[in-house]
Design a protein around this motif. Structure first.
Motif, PDB file in Angstrom:
ATOM      1  N   SER A 171      16.084 -16.572  15.124  1.00  0.00           N
ATOM      2  CA  SER A 171      17.425 -17.155  15.094  1.00  0.00           C
ATOM      3  C   SER A 171      18.107 -17.070  16.457  1.00  0.00           C
ATOM      4  CB  SER A 171      18.287 -16.461  14.039  1.00  0.00           C
ATOM      5  OG  SER A 171      18.530 -15.106  14.391  1.00  0.00           O
ATOM      6  N   PHE A 172      17.545 -16.261  17.372  1.00  0.00           N
ATOM      7  CA  PHE A 172      18.100 -16.169  18.726  1.00  0.00           C
ATOM      8  C   PHE A 172      17.558 -17.271  19.636  1.00  0.00           C
ATOM      9  CE2 PHE A 172      18.918 -11.881  17.257  1.00  0.00           C
ATOM     10  CZ  PHE A 172      20.122 -11.542  17.856  1.00  0.00           C
ATOM     11  N   ASN A 173      16.512 -17.963  19.221  1.00  0.00           N
ATOM     12  CA  ASN A 173      15.863 -18.954  20.085  1.00  0.00           C
ATOM     13  C   ASN A 173      16.640 -20.275  20.111  1.00  0.00           C
ATOM     14  OD1 ASN A 173      13.764 -17.147  20.550  1.00  0.00           O
ATOM     15  ND2 ASN A 173      12.532 -17.927  18.828  1.00  0.00           N
ATOM     16  N   GLY A 174      16.494 -21.025  21.221  1.00  0.00           N
ATOM     17  CA  GLY A 174      17.109 -22.345  21.326  1.00  0.00           C
ATOM     18  C   GLY A 174      17.668 -22.598  22.715  1.00  0.00           C
ATOM     19  N   GLU A 175      18.330 -23.729  22.867  1.00  0.00           N
ATOM     20  CA  GLU A 175      18.977 -24.078  24.142  1.00  0.00           C
ATOM     21  C   GLU A 175      20.466 -23.770  24.053  1.00  0.00           C
ATOM     22  OE1 GLU A 175      18.322 -27.986  25.560  1.00  0.00           O
ATOM     23  OE2 GLU A 175      16.168 -27.693  25.896  1.00  0.00           O
ATOM     24  N   PHE A 176      20.971 -23.113  25.092  1.00  0.00           N
ATOM     25  CA  PHE A 176      22.371 -22.672  25.091  1.00  0.00           C
ATOM     26  C   PHE A 176      22.945 -22.776  26.495  1.00  0.00           C
ATOM     27  CE2 PHE A 176      19.862 -20.209  22.047  1.00  0.00           C
ATOM     28  CZ  PHE A 176      20.514 -20.514  20.862  1.00  0.00           C
ATOM     29  N   TYR A 177      24.266 -22.620  26.571  1.00  0.00           N
ATOM     30  CA  TYR A 177      24.969 -22.572  27.852  1.00  0.00           C
ATOM     31  C   TYR A 177      25.591 -21.191  28.016  1.00  0.00           C
ATOM     32  CZ  TYR A 177      24.626 -27.676  27.832  1.00  0.00           C
ATOM     33  OH  TYR A 177      24.164 -28.976  27.803  1.00  0.00           O
ATOM     34  N   VAL A 178      25.470 -20.616  29.214  1.00  0.00           N
ATOM     35  CA  VAL A 178      26.042 -19.294  29.486  1.00  0.00           C
ATOM     36  C   VAL A 178      27.560 -19.371  29.381  1.00  0.00           C
ATOM     37  CG1 VAL A 178      26.326 -17.491  31.219  1.00  0.00           C
ATOM     38  CG2 VAL A 178      24.117 -18.641  30.966  1.00  0.00           C
ATOM     39  N   THR A 179      28.145 -18.402  28.663  1.00  0.00           N
ATOM     40  CA  THR A 179      29.602 -18.373  28.491  1.00  0.00           C
ATOM     41  C   THR A 179      30.278 -17.207  29.201  1.00  0.00           C
ATOM     42  OG1 THR A 179      29.364 -17.114  26.434  1.00  0.00           O
ATOM     43  CG2 THR A 179      29.452 -19.526  26.254  1.00  0.00           C
ATOM     44  N   HIS A 222      29.634 -12.924  31.357  1.00  0.00           N
ATOM     45  CA  HIS A 222      28.776 -11.857  31.892  1.00  0.00           C
ATOM     46  C   HIS A 222      29.422 -10.503  31.610  1.00  0.00           C
ATOM     47  CE1 HIS A 222      27.753 -15.414  34.346  1.00  0.00           C
ATOM     48  NE2 HIS A 222      26.528 -14.916  34.308  1.00  0.00           N
ATOM     49  N   PRO A 223      29.026  -9.828  30.537  1.00  0.00           N
ATOM     50  CA  PRO A 223      29.597  -8.514  30.235  1.00  0.00           C
ATOM     51  C   PRO A 223      29.226  -7.451  31.253  1.00  0.00           C
ATOM     52  CG  PRO A 223      28.558  -9.487  28.299  1.00  0.00           C
ATOM     53  CD  PRO A 223      28.146 -10.309  29.461  1.00  0.00           C
ATOM     54  N   SER A 224      28.072  -7.614  31.919  1.00  0.00           N
ATOM     55  CA  SER A 224      27.614  -6.642  32.913  1.00  0.00           C
ATOM     56  C   SER A 224      26.766  -7.387  33.943  1.00  0.00           C
ATOM     57  CB  SER A 224      26.796  -5.527  32.253  1.00  0.00           C
ATOM     58  OG  SER A 224      25.542  -6.035  31.820  1.00  0.00           O
ATOM     59  N   PRO A 225      26.425  -6.724  35.062  1.00  0.00           N
ATOM     60  CA  PRO A 225      25.647  -7.412  36.092  1.00  0.00           C
ATOM     61  C   PRO A 225      24.281  -7.900  35.625  1.00  0.00           C
ATOM     62  CG  PRO A 225      26.686  -5.461  37.007  1.00  0.00           C
ATOM     63  CD  PRO A 225      26.902  -5.406  35.530  1.00  0.00           C
ATOM     64  N   ARG A 226      23.734  -7.341  34.546  1.00  0.00           N
ATOM     65  CA  ARG A 226      22.399  -7.749  34.099  1.00  0.00           C
ATOM     66  C   ARG A 226      22.405  -8.278  32.670  1.00  0.00           C
ATOM     67  NH1 ARG A 226      18.378  -6.691  37.443  1.00  0.00           N
ATOM     68  NH2 ARG A 226      16.834  -6.937  35.783  1.00  0.00           N
ATOM     69  N   SER A 227      23.556  -8.823  32.259  1.00  0.00           N
ATOM     70  CA  SER A 227      23.609  -9.409  30.923  1.00  0.00           C
ATOM     71  C   SER A 227      24.476 -10.662  30.939  1.00  0.00           C
ATOM     72  CB  SER A 227      24.155  -8.410  29.909  1.00  0.00           C
ATOM     73  OG  SER A 227      25.511  -8.095  30.199  1.00  0.00           O
ATOM     74  N   PHE A 228      24.266 -11.511  29.949  1.00  0.00           N
ATOM     75  CA  PHE A 228      25.071 -12.731  29.813  1.00  0.00           C
ATOM     76  C   PHE A 228      25.241 -13.024  28.332  1.00  0.00           C
ATOM     77  CE2 PHE A 228      20.668 -14.153  30.080  1.00  0.00           C
ATOM     78  CZ  PHE A 228      20.561 -15.012  29.006  1.00  0.00           C
ATOM     79  N   THR A 229      26.201 -13.899  28.025  1.00  0.00           N
ATOM     80  CA  THR A 229      26.482 -14.246  26.630  1.00  0.00           C
ATOM     81  C   THR A 229      26.344 -15.752  26.430  1.00  0.00           C
ATOM     82  OG1 THR A 229      28.855 -14.463  27.085  1.00  0.00           O
ATOM     83  CG2 THR A 229      28.066 -12.305  26.325  1.00  0.00           C
ATOM     84  N   VAL A 230      26.033 -16.117  25.173  1.00  0.00           N
ATOM     85  CA  VAL A 230      26.020 -17.517  24.750  1.00  0.00           C
ATOM     86  C   VAL A 230      26.646 -17.585  23.362  1.00  0.00           C
ATOM     87  CG1 VAL A 230      23.944 -18.013  26.107  1.00  0.00           C
ATOM     88  CG2 VAL A 230      23.727 -17.434  23.669  1.00  0.00           C
ATOM     89  N   ASP A 231      27.104 -18.770  22.992  1.00  0.00           N
ATOM     90  CA  ASP A 231      27.645 -18.951  21.648  1.00  0.00           C
ATOM     91  C   ASP A 231      26.512 -19.224  20.671  1.00  0.00           C
ATOM     92  OD1 ASP A 231      30.264 -18.585  22.473  1.00  0.00           O
ATOM     93  OD2 ASP A 231      30.598 -20.731  22.845  1.00  0.00           O
TER      94      ASP A 231
END
Length: 373
Positions: A36-44, A46-55
């Motif tokens: 369920s985590f797989n797919g195409e997304f856009y970065v929304t 950056h909680p930390s220097p080595r992490s990112f979030t998507v919707d």
């Protein structure tokens, strides 16, 4: 980890830090243990220097593993533009389109706060495309200029029949006209008539020429011209109108918003005749003959030039005052005691006969003048 519809991914191993996955970057996520985590997304974010979030509007979950692929981002930003036409879908309105020298045309959509929401590549001719600029043509198509002596014309794949108008907003100077170009998105099954009308704006904004257009299977892609005009008026009010382009067949009406550009300058309170005239230019204040230039004040013979005041022999020119031998020209007192031709010494004792003589002479001269007056 996914919580409240937002999935946070942490970069592992040899992946670059999250600044390489800037906000709006398009990603392909695959091979996560929880699919369920797989797919195409856009970065929304950056909680930390080595992490990112998507919707991800999915139930909360936690998983591991997986791979990450970033779509090409290009290298050399060249010329760009904000799109405001009607040929492309409405979702393109206000988007920023820019070229990349590698041969890419990028499209950026913005979030409500003005930041980048998504970034896509809508044309990719790399390597060697040499794109240097893009602009919208009068037919609503995009024209890309290449360094290598080429111009590309770009139109969307028609999703359905539509009226294409070259401008969605117009500013028309007062007393002048503007021309818009109209065509169809695809060949019509039958002839299509497009009627152009002004809604609002009174008589100031109107269709000057081209109010009825006909498109056939032969000329559907050839732009036709419509002339819109703004009338000259005496006020400084900006007028607004909506020009509607209504097809005879059942597909959407196109609306072009227009306003006038006035050439009159509104009067300021300081130039109002009722204010200036009564304070500075009113005849009763600065230029009134009774105040500043009244003969009775500055030019009146009785005040400034009256013979009895300034020119009167008895005051300024009177022999007994300014020209009197005993005062201004008296040999005994006129030169701080210095001797003159009469031999006086300043005390006036030896000049008494001369003084009496002058008085007698003045009396003889004065009486005729009084008699004449």
């Amino acid at each position: 980890m996914r919580q409240n519809g937002v999935a946070t991914f942490t970069l592992m191993g040899d992946y670059l830090e999250s600044y390489s996955y800037r906000k709006g970057t398009r990603l392909l996520i695959s091979d996560v243990e929880d699919s369920s985590f797989n797919g195409e997304f856009y970065v929304t974010g950056h909680p930390s220097p080595r992490s990112f979030t998507v919707d991800q509007p999915e139930p909360d979950a936690v998983s591991g593993g997986g791979g990450l692929r970033r779509w090409p981002q290009g290298e050399f930003v060249m010329g760009g533009m904000f799109y405001g036409g009607t040929r492309f879908p409405a979702s393109y309105s206000g988007n920023y389109l820019y070229t990349d020298f590698r041969g890419m045309l990028h499209r950026i959509r913005f979030a409500a706060d003005g930041s980048v929401a998504t970034e896509d590549i809508i044309i990719n001719r790399e390597p060697g495309g040499g794109f240097v600029d893009v602009n919208e043509g009068p037919d609503g198509a995009l024209y890309i200029l290449s360094y290598y002596q080429a111009i590309l014309r770009v139109t969307p794949v028609p999703g359905g029949q539509a009226v294409i108008v070259s401008s969605s907003e117009l500013v028309i100077p007062e007393g002048e006209t503007k021309i818009v170009m109209v065509s169809l998105a695809m060949p019509p099954m039958v002839d299509v008539w497009v009627k152009v009308e002004a809604q609002g704006g009174g008589d100031d904004l109107s269709v000057v020429e081209g109010g009825s257009l006909r498109f056939t299977r032969e000329n559907w892609s050839v732009p036709q011209f419509v002339t819109l005009g703004a009338a000259q008026d005496a006020d400084a009010d900006v007028e607004h109108a909506a020009f509607t382009f209504t097809p005879s067949q059942d597909f959407p009406v196109v609306t072009v918003q227009a306003r006038t550009e006035e050439d009159e300058v509104p009067e300021e309170p300081g130039s109002d005749g009722g204010v200036d005239g009564g304070a500075e230019l009113d005849a009763g204040t600065l230029e009134d003959a009774g105040t500043a230039e009244d003969a009775g004040t500055q030019v009146d013979a009785g005040t400034v030039e009256d013979a009895g005041t300034l020119v009167d022999a008895g005051t300024l020119v009177d022999a007994g005052t300014l020209v009197d031998a005993g005062t201004g020209h008296d040999g005994g007192s006129g030169s701080e005691g210095a001797e003159d031709e009469s031999g006086g010494c300043g005390c006036g004792a030896t000049a008494l006969p001369g003084v009496l003589g002058w008085w007698l002479l003045a009396g003889l001269v004065w009486k005729p003048r009084r008699a004449r007056r």
